[in-house]
Scaffold this active site. Sequence first.
Site, PDB file in Angstrom:
ATOM      1  N   CYS A 169       5.685   4.260   6.586  1.00  0.00           N
ATOM      2  CA  CYS A 169       6.866   4.867   5.989  1.00  0.00           C
ATOM      3  C   CYS A 169       7.062   6.259   6.572  1.00  0.00           C
ATOM      4  O   CYS A 169       6.299   6.702   7.434  1.00  0.00           O
ATOM      5  CB  CYS A 169       6.710   4.942   4.470  1.00  0.00           C
ATOM      6  SG  CYS A 169       6.360   3.339   3.700  1.00  0.00           S
TER       7      CYS A 169
ATOM      8  N   ARG B 195      11.054   3.746   3.539  1.00  0.00           N
ATOM      9  CA  ARG B 195       9.976   2.831   3.202  1.00  0.00           C
ATOM     10  C   ARG B 195      10.086   1.495   3.914  1.00  0.00           C
ATOM     11  O   ARG B 195      11.168   0.917   4.025  1.00  0.00           O
ATOM     12  CB  ARG B 195       9.972   2.597   1.687  1.00  0.00           C
ATOM     13  CG  ARG B 195       8.864   1.677   1.205  1.00  0.00           C
ATOM     14  CD  ARG B 195       8.990   1.467  -0.295  1.00  0.00           C
ATOM     15  NE  ARG B 195       7.940   0.594  -0.793  1.00  0.00           N
ATOM     16  CZ  ARG B 195       8.107  -0.287  -1.763  1.00  0.00           C
ATOM     17  NH1 ARG B 195       9.268  -0.409  -2.346  1.00  0.00           N
ATOM     18  NH2 ARG B 195       7.103  -1.048  -2.157  1.00  0.00           N
ATOM     19  N   LEU B 196       8.949   1.006   4.383  1.00  0.00           N
ATOM     20  CA  LEU B 196       8.786  -0.381   4.801  1.00  0.00           C
ATOM     21  C   LEU B 196       8.161  -1.103   3.614  1.00  0.00           C
ATOM     22  O   LEU B 196       6.983  -0.916   3.315  1.00  0.00           O
ATOM     23  CB  LEU B 196       7.877  -0.493   6.025  1.00  0.00           C
ATOM     24  CG  LEU B 196       7.544  -1.919   6.482  1.00  0.00           C
ATOM     25  CD1 LEU B 196       8.773  -2.598   7.055  1.00  0.00           C
ATOM     26  CD2 LEU B 196       6.434  -1.900   7.520  1.00  0.00           C
TER      27      LEU B 196
ATOM     28  N   GLU C 139      -2.076   4.037   3.599  1.00  0.00           N
ATOM     29  CA  GLU C 139      -2.730   2.998   2.819  1.00  0.00           C
ATOM     30  C   GLU C 139      -4.001   3.559   2.198  1.00  0.00           C
ATOM     31  O   GLU C 139      -4.786   4.225   2.879  1.00  0.00           O
ATOM     32  CB  GLU C 139      -3.086   1.812   3.722  1.00  0.00           C
ATOM     33  CG  GLU C 139      -3.833   0.698   3.024  1.00  0.00           C
ATOM     34  CD  GLU C 139      -4.214  -0.422   3.973  1.00  0.00           C
ATOM     35  OE1 GLU C 139      -4.906  -1.355   3.526  1.00  0.00           O
ATOM     36  OE2 GLU C 139      -3.839  -0.352   5.154  1.00  0.00           O
TER      37      GLU C 139
ATOM     38  N   ASP D 147      -0.556   0.804  -3.916  1.00  0.00           N
ATOM     39  CA  ASP D 147      -1.879   1.415  -3.742  1.00  0.00           C
ATOM     40  C   ASP D 147      -1.809   2.931  -3.816  1.00  0.00           C
ATOM     41  O   ASP D 147      -2.808   3.596  -4.108  1.00  0.00           O
ATOM     42  CB  ASP D 147      -2.485   0.988  -2.401  1.00  0.00           C
ATOM     43  CG  ASP D 147      -1.603   1.364  -1.221  1.00  0.00           C
ATOM     44  OD1 ASP D 147      -0.423   0.990  -1.233  1.00  0.00           O
ATOM     45  OD2 ASP D 147      -2.101   2.025  -0.294  1.00  0.00           O
TER      46      ASP D 147
END
Length: 751
Positions: free
Chosen positions: A26, A76-77, A103, A125
């Site tokens: 992102c 965002r993806l 991540e 997450d």
Amino acid sequence: MPRLPSWRRGMSAPVTSHRGIGSLMCGIAGFAHTDGSALAGSADAILRDMAHALRPRGPDDMQFHHTGPACMSFTRLALIDPEGGRQPFISEDGNVILAANGEIYNYRELKKGFEGRVRFRSESDCEVLLHLYLEKGLGFLDDVRGMFGIAVIDLREQRLLLARDRLGIKPLFIHRNRDTVLFGSEVKALFAHPDCPRELDWARALADQGLSSAPVMSHDEAMSWFSGIDQVPVGGIVDISLRGGDTRVHRYWELPAPAEAGGLPEGFFVQSMGDLLASSVRECLVADAEIGVFLSGGLDSAAITALAAHTGLHTFSALTGATVVNKDAQYARESAELLGLPHHQVAFGAERIPSPDEWRRLLWLMETPLCGPEQFYKSEMYRFARAERPELKAILLGSGADEFSGGYSVALSGGGDWEDFEGNLRTMARRKALGSQSALSAWWEGTDLPLLSDDAVGAYAPGAVDDPYGSYLAWKFRDMQQYNFWVEDRTASGNGVEARVPFLDHRIIELLATVPRAYRKRLFWDKRVIREAVRDILPAEVISRPKLAFYEGEGVRHTHRTFTRMLAQNGDELVEQALSSPRAAQYLDGANIHRALRRLERDQTSGHVELLLRVVNLGILDLMAVDVPGSRAPNGPAPYALRVTDFEGPEVQELFPRQRIEEASVFRLAEGVLVLDDVPGANTSYVVVDGGIRFVIDHLTHADWLRLLRGFDGRRPLSEALAAAGCALDAMRPLLDGSLEAGLLEPVDAP
């Protein structure tokens, strides 16, 4: 280390789906006033421009937050939870706003610490980061494991926090002026703000060791290449007051020093390496989207692929003239077959030359003068993978293994052994230490037998050569931030994919960095620590493979030819553009750049095309900084797959330049090429190019080739020259191919 299933054909299973990955690849952008004042009404429009500059990083969603002295955007993806996983995350009272690109591997474990106390609103997450910050303040990243760039606006404390993961896998840039701070995942986002300087930092760029490839270690802070823009420090949190601009950097992690105590046995490090790598791969497989792997012919990607093979993931490798000649492509296919995994060979034919416009698009995506063959090939491989597997949104890579496990020890030994490797490191460490003492350097550099000991260096730079390998690790750590991470993040993000790098779990880096000196020779020579750690999951032929270059090695001439031809396209279009930049005349010698390119066209060994490409990139980036282009998708021919089983057969011919060699062909020696004899009786002749010896011909083994070379007069056909030399075309074809490719011969058009 648990023994994994042995290699076998036909092993496949659907990719395991795990909920929990919410942010991934992102983009973050924003700015804040540091004098206590509120943002002006134009802030929203500026913020949107900054966000749109990052659109390739997050094509699925775009969110904005504007509050008093600060604002933030997030592109965002979306892999899961499109609604609940939206960012920024905002505290219940609205006073803390957090956005994270990356991540968090151990988010489940971290979330358990909040059970019964906190209600999470998403499956992302990254949401756990907000609650960690609310509870721990600047200590919120101490227990976090992952890759990330983070921005926090804290209205309670009136401060802005910018943070990166321990290794700097995810990018985050910052610019400060008198009363404003700008931040973004890429430099182009900062350029969208009117207060950001837009100027290439020529002096610092040209002095950077990574750009010049000078044989000296560099421990400088990684740079952005642009004036007034810095990278947020890795393993650090930049804490900026919004009431006065006071700034401090909180370091929550640093590269550890080597351990001196030998209390742990050597086997502990091998066992731990295997266990940690298996754990890291498991964590990198967590996703709700499809994951693939870039599989080269080397040890590192093969180990990762073996550990992930139970998911049945698709593998991808580059098929070029270079990877065929150095056998990288062949080994990659063999590894995929042994694992029973689907394999895609992404082909780059001999005529696949990036156009000038295609190169400019890639260069702007990368934002670094180090953009070169690796960036082009990887970007195209991501492009292929996304087109071939539309649900694929993450790729596993073997990057980072070599730098910390001794992967370059053999290459840096100069053909010697560990002692030679250490000796060469000592030379580079000494050269760095004495960089400002050039007169003193002459005692080592100016004589075959140095007359001073390294103790003399201590008088000028105490401790500089006490641990050359430790200095080497710090240098490689800097290289990763300046080059490797930039490559992996940008080539992936530009194609809507997340790059995941299991070898760069910080636990692995800490383990390797703290190996005691007494164990280094055994564990780090030719990266034995990895070879032994994965011995149970890879066959012997893979374990013993030497380090292979992605696009270099024995076939590097094919790569260099491609990029020489690219620079020469349309009357040296890219060169001419670079030389027209505002300050190119001050820093670049245009006439010599053109001369160097002409020499490379005639003879690939006359220079280094990647070094030439870097200075051309500098000039083009200088122009782009002034006249900022939009982010545009690749526009070259679509990559394609080529199924090759016989790497020495006709299947691979399209990867090599087509040389027209027929019996009626007429050839002559190229300009500047001479065939000279040694003294009588020496049975040796030389091929000289532009006054320098290129090849030595032994009369006892290649007398027929020597006779044929002497017979090329530019008039008679090849059939006559072959007859006069007493040899056949089939026997001479490989030498003719090589000579044409190397520019020793040139064809003559029939009258």
